[in-house]
Scaffold this motif. Structure first.
Motif, PDB file in Angstrom:
ATOM      1  N   LYS A 152       0.832  -1.201   0.000  1.00 10.28           N
ATOM      2  CA  LYS A 152       0.000   0.000   0.000  1.00 10.28           C
ATOM      3  C   LYS A 152       0.871   1.258   0.000  1.00 10.28           C
ATOM      4  O   LYS A 152       1.851   1.337   0.742  1.00 10.28           O
ATOM      5  N   PHE A 153       0.507   2.227  -0.794  1.00  8.87           N
ATOM      6  CA  PHE A 153       1.194   3.519  -0.913  1.00  8.87           C
ATOM      7  C   PHE A 153       1.228   4.246   0.433  1.00  8.87           C
ATOM      8  O   PHE A 153       0.199   4.345   1.115  1.00  8.87           O
ATOM      9  N   ILE A 154       2.396   4.762   0.804  1.00  8.72           N
ATOM     10  CA  ILE A 154       2.530   5.529   2.055  1.00  8.72           C
ATOM     11  C   ILE A 154       2.397   7.019   1.715  1.00  8.72           C
ATOM     12  O   ILE A 154       3.305   7.612   1.120  1.00  8.72           O
ATOM     13  N   PRO A 155       1.259   7.656   2.050  1.00 10.28           N
ATOM     14  CA  PRO A 155       0.982   9.008   1.549  1.00 10.28           C
ATOM     15  C   PRO A 155       1.935  10.093   2.066  1.00 10.28           C
ATOM     16  O   PRO A 155       2.116  11.121   1.410  1.00 10.28           O
ATOM     17  N   GLU A 156       2.589   9.849   3.199  1.00 13.46           N
ATOM     18  CA  GLU A 156       3.523  10.843   3.760  1.00 13.46           C
ATOM     19  C   GLU A 156       4.667  11.179   2.794  1.00 13.46           C
ATOM     20  O   GLU A 156       5.297  12.228   2.913  1.00 13.46           O
ATOM     21  N   VAL A 157       4.909  10.286   1.849  1.00 16.10           N
ATOM     22  CA  VAL A 157       6.014  10.512   0.921  1.00 16.10           C
ATOM     23  C   VAL A 157       5.739  11.709  -0.007  1.00 16.10           C
ATOM     24  O   VAL A 157       6.664  12.316  -0.551  1.00 16.10           O
ATOM     25  N   LEU A 158       4.465  12.089  -0.130  1.00 16.85           N
ATOM     26  CA  LEU A 158       4.123  13.203  -1.030  1.00 16.85           C
ATOM     27  C   LEU A 158       4.804  14.502  -0.601  1.00 16.85           C
ATOM     28  O   LEU A 158       5.219  15.302  -1.445  1.00 16.85           O
ATOM     29  N   GLU A 159       4.936  14.713   0.697  1.00 16.55           N
ATOM     30  CA  GLU A 159       5.624  15.912   1.198  1.00 16.55           C
ATOM     31  C   GLU A 159       7.092  15.895   0.773  1.00 16.55           C
ATOM     32  O   GLU A 159       7.675  16.929   0.463  1.00 16.55           O
TER      33      GLU A 159
END
Ligand code: DX5
Ligand code: ZN
Length: 221
Positions: A152-159
Motif C-alpha cells: 500500500k502507498f505511504i501518503p507521507e512521501v508526497l511531502e
C-alpha cells in the motif's frame, strides 16, 4: 513535465520475461523498471545483470535498474555492461558502509556513461541526499518499504516529493527526474504527479490491468 511510466517487471511472469517486456513497450511504457534484490539488503532475491543483458535486445525503452542490494559499488560494472540505461542505489545501503560511499558509487555509474540516481526509503528524510542531487539524473523516493510488490502507498512521501522538486529547482535542475516507487494506482497517480514526481513505477497496477494500454495511459493523465 511529461509523466513517464516505468512498469516494474517484478510483477511479470519470470518464465515469460521477454514477452512481458515487448508487451510493455507496445502498451505505452516509457521505461522498464528492473527490481534487483539480493536477499541481504532486502529479503527476496530476484535477478542480476544477466536479466538486463537478455532483455536489452528486446526493447528500445530505457532499462531502469533499481538496485536493492548491499555493497552496490561491487555490482555496477555488471549492470552497466549488461546495458542498463539508469542505475539507482539506496542511500541506506551506502550509508552503512561510509559517508562517501553513495557519492563514489554514483560517480562510478557515471564513469560508464550510464545515468545514476539515489534512492531513499519512506523513513529517510530526502535532505539526506541533497548533497548528491547535483550528481543525480534521477532521485527515487520509495513509497513502500522495498522488498515486495503489491504493498500500500505511504501518503507521507508526497511531502518529500514536494521538497525534492523544490530543491531540484533551487539548484537549477528543475527538470530532474523524480521517481516514485510502490503502491502507485490509477487512483493516486494524479496526486503523486501534482506533488512533483514525473516518473511513476507501477508493478501490480500494470500487470493486473485488464487493458494494459488504457491503464498506462490513465497513470499518465
Ligand atoms: C519494491 C519495488 C517496487 C515494487 C512496485 O521493492 O522496488 O518496484 O515492486 O510494485 P507495486 O507497484 O506493485 O507496488
Ligand atoms: Zn523498484
Amino acid at each position: 513535465m511529461q509523466t513517464k511510466i516505468a512498469p516494474s517487471i517484478l510483477s511479470a511472469d519470470f518464465s515469460a520475461m521477454g514477452e512481458a517486456v515487448k508487451k510493455l513497450e507496445k502498451c505505452g511504457a516509457d521505461l522498464i523498471h528492473c527490481d534487483v534484490m539480493d536477499g541481504t539488503f532486502v529479503e527476496p532475491i530476484t535477478f542480476g545483470g544477466q536479466m538486463i543483458k537478455n532483455i536489452r535486445p528486446l526493447t528500445k525503452l530505457p532499462l531502469d535498474a533499481h538496485l536493492m542490494i548491499a555493497h552496490p559499488k561491487t555490482q555496477i560494472k555488471f549492470f552497466a555492461e549488461a546495458g542498463a540505461d539508469i542505475i539507482t542505489v539506496h542511500y541506506k545501503a551506502c550509508a552503512e558502509i561510509s559517508e562517501t560511499y553513495l557519492k563514489e558509487t554514483l560517480e562510478l555509474i557515471k564513469s560508464y556513461g550510464v545515468k545514476c540516481g539515489a534512492v531513499v526509503n519512506p523513513d529517510v528524510p530526502v535532505e539526506k541526499i541533497y548533497d548528491v542531487f547535483p550528481l543525480c539524473d534521477m532521485v527515487l523516493l520509495m513509497s513502500v518499504y522495498p522488498g515486495y510488490g503489491g504493498q500500500k502507498f505511504i501518503p507521507e512521501v508526497l511531502e518529500k516529493v514536494k521538497k525534492a522538486r523544490a530543491y531540484a529547482i533551487k539548484i537549477g535542475k528543475a527538470d530532474m527526474d523524480i521517481e516514485i516507487d510502490g503502491g502507485v494506482t490509477e487512483e493516486n497517480a494524479a496526486q503523486i504527479r501534482a506533488a512533483g514526481a514525473n516518473v511513476l513505477v507501477a508493478g501490480s497496477t500494470v500487470f493486473k490491468a485488464q487493458n494494459m494500454t488504457a491503464t498506462i495511459a490513465n497513470l499518465k493523465k
